[in-house]
Write a protein that holds these residues in place. Structure first.
Motif, PDB file in Angstrom:
ATOM      1  N   MET A   1       0.839  -1.170   0.000  1.00 55.54           N
ATOM      2  CA  MET A   1       0.000   0.000   0.000  1.00 55.54           C
ATOM      3  C   MET A   1       0.889   1.241   0.000  1.00 55.54           C
ATOM      4  SD  MET A   1      -3.017   1.249   2.624  1.00 55.54           S
ATOM      5  CE  MET A   1      -2.373   0.302   3.936  1.00 55.54           C
ATOM      6  N   ILE A  15      -3.246   0.425  -3.813  1.00 54.29           N
ATOM      7  CA  ILE A  15      -3.151  -0.895  -3.188  1.00 54.29           C
ATOM      8  C   ILE A  15      -2.998  -1.932  -4.292  1.00 54.29           C
ATOM      9  CG2 ILE A  15      -4.349  -2.614  -1.792  1.00 54.29           C
ATOM     10  CD1 ILE A  15      -5.858  -0.235  -0.472  1.00 54.29           C
ATOM     11  N   LEU A  16      -2.006  -2.799  -4.149  1.00 55.39           N
ATOM     12  CA  LEU A  16      -1.817  -3.898  -5.090  1.00 55.39           C
ATOM     13  C   LEU A  16      -2.531  -5.108  -4.515  1.00 55.39           C
ATOM     14  CD1 LEU A  16      -0.489  -4.860  -7.701  1.00 55.39           C
ATOM     15  CD2 LEU A  16       1.507  -5.489  -6.342  1.00 55.39           C
ATOM     16  N   ASP A  17      -3.531  -5.573  -5.215  1.00 53.86           N
ATOM     17  CA  ASP A  17      -4.377  -6.655  -4.724  1.00 53.86           C
ATOM     18  C   ASP A  17      -4.187  -7.897  -5.594  1.00 53.86           C
ATOM     19  OD1 ASP A  17      -6.351  -8.038  -3.336  1.00 53.86           O
ATOM     20  OD2 ASP A  17      -7.996  -7.079  -4.412  1.00 53.86           O
ATOM     21  N   ASP A  18      -3.876  -9.002  -4.957  1.00 51.36           N
ATOM     22  CA  ASP A  18      -3.786 -10.299  -5.640  1.00 51.36           C
ATOM     23  C   ASP A  18      -2.708 -10.303  -6.730  1.00 51.36           C
ATOM     24  OD1 ASP A  18      -4.727 -12.874  -5.477  1.00 51.36           O
ATOM     25  OD2 ASP A  18      -6.332 -12.575  -6.957  1.00 51.36           O
ATOM     26  N   GLN A  19      -1.674  -9.456  -6.574  1.00 56.98           N
ATOM     27  CA  GLN A  19      -0.571  -9.351  -7.535  1.00 56.98           C
ATOM     28  C   GLN A  19      -1.050  -9.024  -8.948  1.00 56.98           C
ATOM     29  OE1 GLN A  19       3.070  -9.873  -7.011  1.00 56.98           O
ATOM     30  NE2 GLN A  19       2.153  -9.150  -5.131  1.00 56.98           N
ATOM     31  N   TYR A  21      -4.278  -6.522  -9.477  1.00 56.62           N
ATOM     32  CA  TYR A  21      -5.139  -5.346  -9.536  1.00 56.62           C
ATOM     33  C   TYR A  21      -4.528  -4.189  -8.752  1.00 56.62           C
ATOM     34  CZ  TYR A  21      -8.444  -8.818 -11.139  1.00 56.62           C
ATOM     35  OH  TYR A  21      -9.043  -9.824 -11.844  1.00 56.62           O
ATOM     36  N   ARG A  23      -5.546  -0.961  -7.146  1.00 58.27           N
ATOM     37  CA  ARG A  23      -6.766  -0.283  -6.698  1.00 58.27           C
ATOM     38  C   ARG A  23      -6.386   1.103  -6.191  1.00 58.27           C
ATOM     39  NH1 ARG A  23     -10.663  -4.165  -6.859  1.00 58.27           N
ATOM     40  NH2 ARG A  23      -9.954  -6.322  -6.633  1.00 58.27           N
ATOM     41  N   TRP A  25      -7.618   4.684  -4.520  1.00 59.94           N
ATOM     42  CA  TRP A  25      -8.644   5.234  -3.648  1.00 59.94           C
ATOM     43  C   TRP A  25      -8.366   6.706  -3.374  1.00 59.94           C
ATOM     44  CZ3 TRP A  25     -12.608   2.120  -1.665  1.00 59.94           C
ATOM     45  CH2 TRP A  25     -12.481   0.752  -1.908  1.00 59.94           C
ATOM     46  N   ARG A  39     -13.427   4.621  -3.927  1.00 60.27           N
ATOM     47  CA  ARG A  39     -12.627   3.980  -4.972  1.00 60.27           C
ATOM     48  C   ARG A  39     -12.676   4.829  -6.235  1.00 60.27           C
ATOM     49  NH1 ARG A  39     -14.464  -1.688  -6.275  1.00 60.27           N
ATOM     50  NH2 ARG A  39     -15.954  -0.582  -7.560  1.00 60.27           N
ATOM     51  N   VAL A  42      -9.874   0.900 -10.667  1.00 57.19           N
ATOM     52  CA  VAL A  42      -9.207  -0.384 -10.526  1.00 57.19           C
ATOM     53  C   VAL A  42      -8.558  -0.696 -11.871  1.00 57.19           C
ATOM     54  CG1 VAL A  42      -9.469  -2.852 -10.078  1.00 57.19           C
ATOM     55  CG2 VAL A  42     -10.874  -1.199  -8.810  1.00 57.19           C
ATOM     56  N   ASP A  44      -6.571  -3.488 -14.027  1.00 57.47           N
ATOM     57  CA  ASP A  44      -6.144  -4.878 -14.170  1.00 57.47           C
ATOM     58  C   ASP A  44      -4.783  -4.842 -14.869  1.00 57.47           C
ATOM     59  OD1 ASP A  44      -5.640  -7.512 -14.871  1.00 57.47           O
ATOM     60  OD2 ASP A  44      -7.692  -7.896 -15.537  1.00 57.47           O
TER      61      ASP A  44
END
Length: 120
Positions: A1, A15-19, A21, A23, A25, A39, A42, A44
């Motif tokens: 983050m 925020i890097l989500d699941d390597q 996405y 995201r 904010w 948000r 996002v 991909d």
């Protein structure tokens, strides 16, 4: 983050989500009264930048407030991505150097008269 700023100068988060996405904010006013996290977008990363699938893991390492560039580390080196673009582009900055944080700056100003007095 990462703490970031938005186009309007408000506080933001990346925020890097699941390597995969990214995201984004913003800490924004809700109907002009209450502030809350909203948000913005996002991204991909695999859809926008397919080569990233082959250089995992990814790690966010820095943000440049002046340009909106987000810096991240991959298995083959360090990259910058322009999060303000509608279709993000990444640029490889250097090979694998194991940087854990990036603190970008462009320049600084030293008043010439005070510097001249110190040097003489």
């Amino acid at each position: 983050m990462l703490l970031t700023t938005t186009e309007g100068g408000d506080l933001g988060l990346a925020i890097l989500d699941d390597q995969r996405y990214l995201r984004l904010w913003a800490w924004a006013a809700d109907h002009g009264v209450t502030r809350r996290w909203v948000r913005r977008r996002v991204v991909d990363l695999f859809a926008e930048l397919p080569f990233l699938q082959h250089v995992l893991p990814l790690n966010l390492t820095g943000f440049d407030e002046g340009t909106g560039m987000i810096f991240f580390q991959a298995s083959d080196g360090d990259y910058a991505i322009d999060e303000l673009m509608s279709s993000p582009r990444a640029k490889k900055l250097w090979g694998r150097d194991n940087f854990s944080n990036v603190f970008p700056y462009r320049s600084f100003y030293v008043h010439s008269n005070s510097l001249r007095r110190r040097l003489t």
